[in-house]
Each structure stands twice: as structure tokens, then as C-alpha cells.
Design a protein around this motif. Structure first.
Motif, PDB file in Angstrom:
ATOM      1  N   PRO A  98       4.123  19.148  36.268  1.00 46.15           N
ATOM      2  CA  PRO A  98       3.671  20.483  36.707  1.00 46.15           C
ATOM      3  C   PRO A  98       2.191  20.733  36.451  1.00 46.15           C
ATOM      4  N   THR A  99       1.698  20.306  35.288  1.00 44.47           N
ATOM      5  CA  THR A  99       0.288  20.548  34.969  1.00 44.47           C
ATOM      6  C   THR A  99      -0.629  19.739  35.876  1.00 44.47           C
ATOM      7  N   LEU A 100      -0.329  18.464  36.071  1.00 39.24           N
ATOM      8  CA  LEU A 100      -1.156  17.634  36.951  1.00 39.24           C
ATOM      9  C   LEU A 100      -1.114  18.137  38.384  1.00 39.24           C
ATOM     10  N   ALA A 101       0.071  18.524  38.862  1.00 44.03           N
ATOM     11  CA  ALA A 101       0.193  19.045  40.221  1.00 44.03           C
ATOM     12  C   ALA A 101      -0.636  20.306  40.394  1.00 44.03           C
ATOM     13  N   LEU A 102      -0.612  21.171  39.396  1.00 42.32           N
ATOM     14  CA  LEU A 102      -1.376  22.419  39.471  1.00 42.32           C
ATOM     15  C   LEU A 102      -2.877  22.151  39.460  1.00 42.32           C
ATOM     16  N   MET A 103      -3.335  21.263  38.580  1.00 40.63           N
ATOM     17  CA  MET A 103      -4.761  20.977  38.480  1.00 40.63           C
ATOM     18  C   MET A 103      -5.278  20.279  39.728  1.00 40.63           C
ATOM     19  N   MET A 247     -13.375  21.236  37.423  1.00 41.29           N
ATOM     20  CA  MET A 247     -12.316  20.436  36.817  1.00 41.29           C
ATOM     21  C   MET A 247     -12.210  20.716  35.320  1.00 41.29           C
ATOM     22  N   VAL A 248     -13.349  20.823  34.658  1.00 44.14           N
ATOM     23  CA  VAL A 248     -13.335  21.139  33.227  1.00 44.14           C
ATOM     24  C   VAL A 248     -12.729  22.520  32.991  1.00 44.14           C
ATOM     25  N   GLY A 249     -13.081  23.479  33.845  1.00 45.33           N
ATOM     26  CA  GLY A 249     -12.544  24.829  33.700  1.00 45.33           C
ATOM     27  C   GLY A 249     -11.047  24.903  33.899  1.00 45.33           C
ATOM     28  N   LEU A 250     -10.491  23.989  34.688  1.00 43.57           N
ATOM     29  CA  LEU A 250      -9.047  23.987  34.923  1.00 43.57           C
ATOM     30  C   LEU A 250      -8.268  23.660  33.661  1.00 43.57           C
ATOM     31  N   THR A 251      -8.887  22.960  32.713  1.00 51.63           N
ATOM     32  CA  THR A 251      -8.182  22.625  31.482  1.00 51.63           C
ATOM     33  C   THR A 251      -7.805  23.870  30.686  1.00 51.63           C
ATOM     34  N   SER A 252      -8.597  24.914  30.829  1.00 50.81           N
ATOM     35  CA  SER A 252      -8.263  26.178  30.165  1.00 50.81           C
ATOM     36  C   SER A 252      -7.564  27.145  31.111  1.00 50.81           C
ATOM     37  N   GLY A 253      -7.927  27.117  32.386  1.00 53.48           N
ATOM     38  CA  GLY A 253      -7.324  28.025  33.350  1.00 53.48           C
ATOM     39  C   GLY A 253      -5.837  27.803  33.537  1.00 53.48           C
ATOM     40  N   THR A 254      -5.400  26.542  33.460  1.00 53.61           N
ATOM     41  CA  THR A 254      -3.976  26.258  33.638  1.00 53.61           C
ATOM     42  C   THR A 254      -3.129  26.829  32.513  1.00 53.61           C
ATOM     43  N   VAL A 262       5.349  31.113  34.230  1.00 54.18           N
ATOM     44  CA  VAL A 262       6.410  30.411  33.476  1.00 54.18           C
ATOM     45  C   VAL A 262       6.618  29.007  34.043  1.00 54.18           C
ATOM     46  N   ILE A 263       5.527  28.278  34.213  1.00 55.80           N
ATOM     47  CA  ILE A 263       5.597  26.900  34.696  1.00 55.80           C
ATOM     48  C   ILE A 263       5.785  25.981  33.493  1.00 55.80           C
ATOM     49  N   PRO A 264       6.770  25.090  33.515  1.00 57.73           N
ATOM     50  CA  PRO A 264       7.047  24.234  32.352  1.00 57.73           C
ATOM     51  C   PRO A 264       6.075  23.064  32.220  1.00 57.73           C
ATOM     52  N   GLY A 265       4.787  23.360  32.171  1.00 60.38           N
ATOM     53  CA  GLY A 265       3.771  22.339  31.960  1.00 60.38           C
ATOM     54  C   GLY A 265       3.346  22.301  30.508  1.00 60.38           C
ATOM     55  N   PHE A 266       2.588  21.265  30.138  1.00 59.39           N
ATOM     56  CA  PHE A 266       2.200  21.189  28.735  1.00 59.39           C
ATOM     57  C   PHE A 266       1.018  22.087  28.408  1.00 59.39           C
ATOM     58  N   ALA A 267       0.305  22.577  29.419  1.00 58.71           N
ATOM     59  CA  ALA A 267      -0.785  23.508  29.146  1.00 58.71           C
ATOM     60  C   ALA A 267      -0.238  24.833  28.628  1.00 58.71           C
ATOM     61  N   THR A 286      -4.533  19.241  23.116  1.00 56.23           N
ATOM     62  CA  THR A 286      -5.979  19.448  23.066  1.00 56.23           C
ATOM     63  C   THR A 286      -6.727  18.141  23.273  1.00 56.23           C
ATOM     64  N   LEU A 287      -6.216  17.068  22.700  1.00 54.88           N
ATOM     65  CA  LEU A 287      -6.871  15.773  22.848  1.00 54.88           C
ATOM     66  C   LEU A 287      -6.792  15.280  24.290  1.00 54.88           C
ATOM     67  N   ILE A 288      -5.669  15.517  24.951  1.00 52.31           N
ATOM     68  CA  ILE A 288      -5.532  15.111  26.355  1.00 52.31           C
ATOM     69  C   ILE A 288      -6.558  15.835  27.217  1.00 52.31           C
ATOM     70  N   PHE A 289      -6.720  17.129  26.999  1.00 51.86           N
ATOM     71  CA  PHE A 289      -7.711  17.883  27.761  1.00 51.86           C
ATOM     72  C   PHE A 289      -9.126  17.407  27.438  1.00 51.86           C
ATOM     73  N   THR A 290      -9.352  16.990  26.200  1.00 50.13           N
ATOM     74  CA  THR A 290     -10.660  16.441  25.837  1.00 50.13           C
ATOM     75  C   THR A 290     -10.939  15.159  26.616  1.00 50.13           C
ATOM     76  N   ILE A 291      -9.939  14.306  26.735  1.00 53.38           N
ATOM     77  CA  ILE A 291     -10.092  13.067  27.493  1.00 53.38           C
ATOM     78  C   ILE A 291     -10.368  13.372  28.965  1.00 53.38           C
ATOM     79  N   VAL A 292      -9.690  14.383  29.505  1.00 51.41           N
ATOM     80  CA  VAL A 292      -9.933  14.785  30.894  1.00 51.41           C
ATOM     81  C   VAL A 292     -11.391  15.196  31.084  1.00 51.41           C
ATOM     82  N   ILE A 293     -11.928  15.941  30.130  1.00 45.77           N
ATOM     83  CA  ILE A 293     -13.325  16.378  30.215  1.00 45.77           C
ATOM     84  C   ILE A 293     -14.276  15.191  30.147  1.00 45.77           C
TER      85      ILE A 293
END
Length: 313
Positions: A98-103, A247-254, A262-267, A286-293
Motif C-alpha cells: 500500500p505504501t509503495l503504491a501510494l508513493m 519524492m522526499v516529501g512523500l515520505t512524510s506525506g504518506t 486508514v490504509i494498512p501501509g507501514f507509513a 524511519t530507516l527505510i524512509f532515510t534510505i529512500v531519501i
């Protein structure tokens, strides 16, 4: 990108990874709450409480805790959830789609729509250009969670044409998947599209005023070719910068949007994990989002290098 520059960037990324991972570990560990106490409950004996702390490794000095965590990370072990006891990797694996699909969906929609509106606004600087400016201010100022609530109220509660919450995997059908993704994607796309459209319009308009554009027109090159091939390419650097920021902003926006719908994503799950003081889960997310950045910055650097090569060719 020259090899030496790439190696230097890679070394800096590795250093940045360790620095940020250490900061993440320390800051999360210092958040209010006690995971051991949350597990045993307020009525448990002190002996039981100390046993659980020892099992979780919370009785060790902070630097030893970090060493154990980073060592497990390189072995592919993200630890276990202190709330459920389930491995963190399994918890996140069930929520990654869900999180990857949304981003990804938001990034693609915002990129296409924002660039298209920006180029059209540069070619027609009248009403369209002013509308892009107004839309940029409104889209950037209005919080995404408020936009999501308004869209959910109108399209899900009043009109009842879209679901209010949940997620359907794409393997269960494209139609249900699109129905559940429509409102969250639109919510995140509005702000990003407005800002990207304004930056694209300004960058392309600046290129259209350059002498080489006048020369191309004098040689009879069509306006469409000038606009989409030459001016847009010349404006690529600021556009790529905004895309990277998007893309960086999506890590917090999601995080907010997944909570609203109520999306069952890890964000979105990171919010409940934080409230439960589930430290391994919060650290992993948090570490996964850091790697994405970090990866996003690498891609932006590669695109910059590619654009410079084309300009010098």
C-alpha cells in the motif's frame, strides 16, 4: 557522472547512513514511554519488569544497544516487535505494497500533471499562468490531511461513489484497487502538482526568452518542438530538483494520508507504533524512509550529470 565523483558521493552516502541511523536510534530511544512496562503492564512485579528489560536488551548502555541493532540490520534482522513479538521484517512486508503504491502513483500523477500544466502556462502566460500561481499558493498552503478529509466527505460520505478507507491489492482487481487509491492519490497530488507546475512554468518561461529560442524560431522550427524539446530540456535542472523534493516529501506525506484513509501501509502504522513505544518498528520505518531519501538524492545527482553531458555534447 565521472567515476571519482560517484565514488565520493557513495562514500558520503554511507557516512550519512550511519550518522542518521545513530540519530534515529538515539532519538527514538529517548521518546517518552517504556516498552518493557507496556508489555508487562502496570501491575507486574519489579522482577518481571527487569526480566523483560533484559530480554529486550534495554538494560544495556545505549551504544551497545545501537551496536546490536546495526549488526542485526546488516544480517537482515530488523528485530521483533515488542508489542506483538512478530519479526519487524514480516510486519513491514505485509504493509509495503500500500505504501509503495501510494508513493509511486502520486509521484507519477503529480509529475505528469505538474510538468504539463507548467509548460502550457509558460506557452500561454495569461490566465493559465496566473491560475498556476494561485494554485501553487493554495496547494502548498492547505494541509494534505485537510484536503483528504474534504475529499472523503464529498466523494465517500455524501456522493458515496468511492470508499472511505482501506486498501485492495491490485491482484484482487484493478477496479477495486483504483477505487481505494483515488482519494489518497488525489490528496497527495494536489499540493505537489501546484508547486511543480509553478516551478516548471517559471523555468520554461525563462528558457523561452533565451537568444537560442529566437534563433530556432528564425529557422522555422515549430513552436511545439521548441517548447517540448528545447525549452523543457533547458529547464530540466530545476524541474528535476522539484521532483526530487516531491519524492522526499512523500515520505512524510504518506504518514498523514494513510492515517486519514486508514490504509494498512507501514507509513501510517508508524503512528500507532510510536504511541505503543514499539521501538524496533519505529526505527525500521524511519530507516527505510532515510534510505529512500538517500537513493532519491543519488538519482537526482545522476540525472544532473546526464543533463550536463548532453549540454556539453
Amino acid at each position: 557522472m565521472p567515476l571519482r565523483r560517484f565514488v565520493n558521493w557513495l562514500v558520503m552516502s554511507v557516512i550519512l547512513f550511519f550518522v542518521i541511523s545513530a540519530l534515529i536510534f538515539v532519538l527514538v530511544s529517548l521518546t517518552p514511554g517504556d516498552a518493557a512496562r507496556a508489555i508487562v503492564g502496570p501491575t507486574a512485579s519489579q522482577e518481571r519488569y527487569e526480566q523483560v528489560r533484559a530480554t529486550l536488551g534495554l538494560d544495556l548502555p545505549l551504544w551497545q544497544q545501537y551496536g546490536r541493532w546495526i549488526g542485526g540490520l546488516f544480517r537482515g534482522d530488523l528485530g521483533d516487535s515488542v508489542v506483538t513479538g512478530v519479526p519487524v521484517a514480516q510486519v513491514l512486508a505485509d504493509r509495503v505494497e500500500p505504501t509503495l503504491a501510494l508513493m509511486i502513483s502520486t509521484f507519477v500523477c503529480a509529475s505528469i500533471l505538474g510538468i504539463a500544466l507548467g509548460v502550457i502556462g509558460a506557452a500561454r502566460p495569461g490566465v493559465v499562468g496566473k491560475a498556476a500561481d494561485v494554485g501553487s499558493v493554495v496547494g502548498s498552503a492547505v494541509p494534505s490531511f485537510w484536503i483528504g478529509l474534504v475529499l472523503a466527505t464529498v466523494f465517500a460520505v455524501q456522493l458515496r461513489i468511492l470508499p472511505t478507507s482501506g486498501y485492495t491489492p491490485i491482484v484482487d482487481g484493478v477496479g477495486p484497487w483504483l477505487a481505494h487509491m483515488a482519494l489518497p492519490v488525489v490528496t497527495l497530488t494536489i499540493g505537489g502538482t501546484a508547486l511543480l507546475a509553478k516551478q516548471t512554468r517559471d523555468a520554461v518561461a525563462e528558457q523561452l526568452a533565451q537568444p537560442y529560442i529566437v534563433l530556432l524560431r528564425a529557422h522555422g522550427v515549430s513552436e511545439r518542438r521548441i517548447l517540448w524539446r528545447h525549452a523543457l530540456r533547458g529547464a530540466a535542472v530545476p524541474i528535476v530538483t522539484i521532483l526530487g523534493m516531491k519524492m522526499v516529501g512523500l515520505t512524510s506525506g504518506t504518514v498523514l494520508v494513510e492515517s486519514v484513509f486508514v490504509i494498512p501501509g507501514f507509513a501510517g502504522y508508524s503512528v500507532s507504533a510510536t504511541l505503543l513505544h514499539d521501538i524496533p518498528v519505529v526505527q525500521a520505518i524511519t530507516l527505510i524512509f532515510t534510505i529512500v531519501i538517500i537513493v532519491t538524492n543519488l538519482v537526482v545527482e545522476l540525472v544532473y550529470a546526464r543533463l550536463n553531458v548532453k549540454e556539453n555534447a
